[in-house]
Motif scaffolding. Structure first.
Motif, PDB file in Angstrom:
ATOM      1  N   GLY A 110       0.815  -1.205   0.000  1.00  0.00           N
ATOM      2  CA  GLY A 110       0.000   0.000   0.000  1.00  0.00           C
ATOM      3  C   GLY A 110       0.854   1.264   0.000  1.00  0.00           C
ATOM      4  O   GLY A 110       0.571   2.223  -0.722  1.00  0.00           O
ATOM      5  N   ARG A 111       1.925   1.214   0.775  1.00  0.00           N
ATOM      6  CA  ARG A 111       2.749   2.420   0.910  1.00  0.00           C
ATOM      7  C   ARG A 111       3.547   2.712  -0.368  1.00  0.00           C
ATOM      8  O   ARG A 111       3.660   3.854  -0.798  1.00  0.00           O
ATOM      9  CB  ARG A 111       3.713   2.230   2.087  1.00  0.00           C
ATOM     10  N   ARG A 112       4.115   1.645  -0.970  1.00  0.00           N
ATOM     11  CA  ARG A 112       5.032   1.862  -2.093  1.00  0.00           C
ATOM     12  C   ARG A 112       4.334   1.977  -3.430  1.00  0.00           C
ATOM     13  O   ARG A 112       4.843   2.611  -4.345  1.00  0.00           O
ATOM     14  CB  ARG A 112       6.031   0.700  -2.193  1.00  0.00           C
ATOM     15  N   TRP A 113       3.182   1.278  -3.561  1.00  0.00           N
ATOM     16  CA  TRP A 113       2.628   1.118  -4.904  1.00  0.00           C
ATOM     17  C   TRP A 113       1.337   1.872  -5.146  1.00  0.00           C
ATOM     18  O   TRP A 113       0.861   1.916  -6.269  1.00  0.00           O
ATOM     19  CB  TRP A 113       2.423  -0.376  -5.200  1.00  0.00           C
ATOM     20  N   ASP A 114       0.779   2.426  -4.100  1.00  0.00           N
ATOM     21  CA  ASP A 114      -0.472   3.141  -4.307  1.00  0.00           C
ATOM     22  C   ASP A 114      -0.239   4.328  -5.250  1.00  0.00           C
ATOM     23  O   ASP A 114       0.533   5.230  -4.932  1.00  0.00           O
ATOM     24  CB  ASP A 114      -0.989   3.643  -2.958  1.00  0.00           C
ATOM     25  N   PRO A 115      -0.884   4.322  -6.417  1.00  0.00           N
ATOM     26  CA  PRO A 115      -0.618   5.393  -7.387  1.00  0.00           C
ATOM     27  C   PRO A 115      -1.045   6.772  -6.907  1.00  0.00           C
ATOM     28  O   PRO A 115      -0.620   7.780  -7.474  1.00  0.00           O
ATOM     29  CB  PRO A 115      -1.405   4.964  -8.637  1.00  0.00           C
ATOM     30  N   ARG A 116      -1.841   6.814  -5.838  1.00  0.00           N
ATOM     31  CA  ARG A 116      -2.195   8.136  -5.304  1.00  0.00           C
ATOM     32  C   ARG A 116      -1.012   8.744  -4.564  1.00  0.00           C
ATOM     33  O   ARG A 116      -1.024   9.919  -4.254  1.00  0.00           O
ATOM     34  CB  ARG A 116      -3.378   8.014  -4.332  1.00  0.00           C
ATOM     35  N   ARG A 117      -0.035   7.928  -4.263  1.00  0.00           N
ATOM     36  CA  ARG A 117       1.094   8.446  -3.496  1.00  0.00           C
ATOM     37  C   ARG A 117       2.270   8.740  -4.406  1.00  0.00           C
ATOM     38  O   ARG A 117       2.502   9.854  -4.806  1.00  0.00           O
ATOM     39  CB  ARG A 117       1.476   7.473  -2.387  1.00  0.00           C
ATOM     40  N   ARG A 118       3.010   7.683  -4.811  1.00  0.00           N
ATOM     41  CA  ARG A 118       4.237   8.022  -5.532  1.00  0.00           C
ATOM     42  C   ARG A 118       4.417   7.318  -6.863  1.00  0.00           C
ATOM     43  O   ARG A 118       5.230   7.747  -7.666  1.00  0.00           O
ATOM     44  CB  ARG A 118       5.455   7.768  -4.643  1.00  0.00           C
ATOM     45  N   ARG A 119       3.679   6.230  -7.092  1.00  0.00           N
ATOM     46  CA  ARG A 119       3.894   5.502  -8.336  1.00  0.00           C
ATOM     47  C   ARG A 119       2.866   5.907  -9.385  1.00  0.00           C
ATOM     48  O   ARG A 119       1.778   6.351  -9.055  1.00  0.00           O
ATOM     49  CB  ARG A 119       3.773   3.992  -8.097  1.00  0.00           C
ATOM     50  N   SER A 120       3.207   5.647 -10.619  1.00  0.00           N
ATOM     51  CA  SER A 120       2.238   5.879 -11.684  1.00  0.00           C
ATOM     52  C   SER A 120       1.234   4.731 -11.716  1.00  0.00           C
ATOM     53  O   SER A 120       1.500   3.639 -11.217  1.00  0.00           O
ATOM     54  CB  SER A 120       2.947   5.962 -13.032  1.00  0.00           C
ATOM     55  N   ALA A 121       0.099   4.973 -12.335  1.00  0.00           N
ATOM     56  CA  ALA A 121      -0.900   3.924 -12.497  1.00  0.00           C
ATOM     57  C   ALA A 121      -0.333   2.769 -13.306  1.00  0.00           C
ATOM     58  O   ALA A 121      -0.650   1.610 -13.063  1.00  0.00           O
ATOM     59  CB  ALA A 121      -2.151   4.493 -13.169  1.00  0.00           C
ATOM     60  N   GLU A 122       0.561   3.058 -14.268  1.00  0.00           N
ATOM     61  CA  GLU A 122       1.160   1.999 -15.091  1.00  0.00           C
ATOM     62  C   GLU A 122       2.046   1.096 -14.235  1.00  0.00           C
ATOM     63  O   GLU A 122       2.037  -0.124 -14.374  1.00  0.00           O
ATOM     64  CB  GLU A 122       1.984   2.595 -16.236  1.00  0.00           C
ATOM     65  N   ASP A 123       2.835   1.702 -13.356  1.00  0.00           N
ATOM     66  CA  ASP A 123       3.680   0.905 -12.456  1.00  0.00           C
ATOM     67  C   ASP A 123       2.826   0.011 -11.568  1.00  0.00           C
ATOM     68  O   ASP A 123       3.138  -1.151 -11.346  1.00  0.00           O
ATOM     69  CB  ASP A 123       4.530   1.811 -11.558  1.00  0.00           C
ATOM     70  N   TYR A 124       1.749   0.598 -11.050  1.00  0.00           N
ATOM     71  CA  TYR A 124       0.858  -0.171 -10.177  1.00  0.00           C
ATOM     72  C   TYR A 124       0.266  -1.347 -10.948  1.00  0.00           C
ATOM     73  O   TYR A 124       0.268  -2.481 -10.465  1.00  0.00           O
ATOM     74  CB  TYR A 124      -0.251   0.734  -9.640  1.00  0.00           C
ATOM     75  N   ASP A 125      -0.217  -1.087 -12.155  1.00  0.00           N
ATOM     76  CA  ASP A 125      -0.837  -2.154 -12.949  1.00  0.00           C
ATOM     77  C   ASP A 125       0.160  -3.260 -13.264  1.00  0.00           C
ATOM     78  O   ASP A 125      -0.185  -4.444 -13.253  1.00  0.00           O
ATOM     79  CB  ASP A 125      -1.421  -1.590 -14.243  1.00  0.00           C
ATOM     80  N   ALA A 126       1.411  -2.885 -13.547  1.00  0.00           N
ATOM     81  CA  ALA A 126       2.431  -3.888 -13.861  1.00  0.00           C
ATOM     82  C   ALA A 126       2.732  -4.741 -12.623  1.00  0.00           C
ATOM     83  O   ALA A 126       2.885  -5.961 -12.712  1.00  0.00           O
ATOM     84  CB  ALA A 126       3.704  -3.215 -14.367  1.00  0.00           C
ATOM     85  N   PHE A 127       2.798  -4.098 -11.475  1.00  0.00           N
ATOM     86  CA  PHE A 127       3.041  -4.824 -10.225  1.00  0.00           C
ATOM     87  C   PHE A 127       1.887  -5.786  -9.934  1.00  0.00           C
ATOM     88  O   PHE A 127       2.100  -6.967  -9.619  1.00  0.00           O
ATOM     89  CB  PHE A 127       3.214  -3.808  -9.090  1.00  0.00           C
ATOM     90  N   VAL A 128       0.662  -5.293 -10.065  1.00  0.00           N
ATOM     91  CA  VAL A 128      -0.513  -6.133  -9.834  1.00  0.00           C
ATOM     92  C   VAL A 128      -0.529  -7.307 -10.810  1.00  0.00           C
ATOM     93  O   VAL A 128      -0.821  -8.443 -10.427  1.00  0.00           O
ATOM     94  CB  VAL A 128      -1.805  -5.292  -9.958  1.00  0.00           C
ATOM     95  N   ALA A 129      -0.169  -7.053 -12.067  1.00  0.00           N
ATOM     96  CA  ALA A 129      -0.164  -8.127 -13.068  1.00  0.00           C
ATOM     97  C   ALA A 129       0.844  -9.210 -12.681  1.00  0.00           C
ATOM     98  O   ALA A 129       0.583 -10.407 -12.849  1.00  0.00           O
ATOM     99  CB  ALA A 129       0.156  -7.563 -14.451  1.00  0.00           C
ATOM    100  N   ARG A 130       2.002  -8.809 -12.153  1.00  0.00           N
ATOM    101  CA  ARG A 130       3.003  -9.800 -11.721  1.00  0.00           C
ATOM    102  C   ARG A 130       2.462 -10.661 -10.581  1.00  0.00           C
ATOM    103  O   ARG A 130       2.651 -11.875 -10.548  1.00  0.00           O
ATOM    104  CB  ARG A 130       4.284  -9.108 -11.258  1.00  0.00           C
ATOM    105  N   LEU A 131       1.785 -10.011  -9.629  1.00  0.00           N
ATOM    106  CA  LEU A 131       1.245 -10.771  -8.493  1.00  0.00           C
ATOM    107  C   LEU A 131       0.108 -11.693  -8.932  1.00  0.00           C
ATOM    108  O   LEU A 131       0.013 -12.827  -8.460  1.00  0.00           O
ATOM    109  CB  LEU A 131       0.756  -9.822  -7.396  1.00  0.00           C
ATOM    110  N   LEU A 132      -0.749 -11.216  -9.830  1.00  0.00           N
ATOM    111  CA  LEU A 132      -1.847 -12.062 -10.318  1.00  0.00           C
ATOM    112  C   LEU A 132      -1.286 -13.276 -11.049  1.00  0.00           C
ATOM    113  O   LEU A 132      -1.785 -14.393 -10.907  1.00  0.00           O
ATOM    114  CB  LEU A 132      -2.767 -11.266 -11.246  1.00  0.00           C
ATOM    115  N   ALA A 133      -0.211 -13.068 -11.821  1.00  0.00           N
ATOM    116  CA  ALA A 133       0.422 -14.179 -12.551  1.00  0.00           C
ATOM    117  C   ALA A 133       1.025 -15.179 -11.564  1.00  0.00           C
ATOM    118  O   ALA A 133       0.933 -16.393 -11.753  1.00  0.00           O
ATOM    119  CB  ALA A 133       1.488 -13.650 -13.498  1.00  0.00           C
ATOM    120  N   ARG A 134       1.636 -14.670 -10.488  1.00  0.00           N
ATOM    121  CA  ARG A 134       2.224 -15.560  -9.482  1.00  0.00           C
ATOM    122  C   ARG A 134       1.129 -16.372  -8.790  1.00  0.00           C
ATOM    123  O   ARG A 134       1.292 -17.556  -8.521  1.00  0.00           O
ATOM    124  CB  ARG A 134       3.005 -14.731  -8.464  1.00  0.00           C
TER     125      ARG A 134
END
Ligand SMILES: [Zn+2]
Length: 115
Positions: free
Chosen positions: A76-100
């Motif tokens: 939540g702290r590192r990846w929430d796009p409302r804070r510091r990451r872009s929505a694209e970064d968040y989506d890529a991270f989520v996609a990796r976790l969903l694949a795992r």
């Protein structure tokens, strides 16, 4: 569904988890480190919505994972796009976790025997 039932269902469908007496023992989806929790209470793990409910994630077990409280917090702290990451970064991270999660998937063998 109670917390314990939801945790049990997620563990049953994740092949890194196995029952050891009163515990479920497996791997955290986020860090891959060892994790164990009490099968009756869920104590020891937190339930992670891989795609957050606020971003359209559902209660489908493929979107649910068992993770360390610290990993859940860090996500939540590192990846929430409302804070510091872009929505694209968040989506890529989520996609990796969903694949795992899918990589670890096993068909639900049914509820654990009650002890
Ligand atoms: Zn972890």
């Amino acid at each position: 569904m109670s917390t314990a039932e939801t945790f049990d269902r997620v563990a049953r469908t994740d092949r890194t988890f196995e029952r050891r007496g009163a515990l479920w023992v497996g791997k955290c989806l986020i860090c891959n480190g060892p994790i164990a929790f009490d099968a009756r209470t869920g104590e020891g793990a937190t339930l992670e919505h891989i795609r957050a409910r606020s971003r359209g994630g559902t209660e489908d077990p493929r979107n649910l994972a068992l993770v360390h409280a610290s990993c859940n917090h860090e996500k939540g702290r590192r990846w929430d796009p409302r804070r510091r990451r872009s929505a694209e970064d968040y989506d890529a991270f989520v996609a990796r976790l969903l694949a795992r999660r899918l990589d670890r998937w096993r068909d639900d063998p049914g509820p654990s025997p009650r002890r």
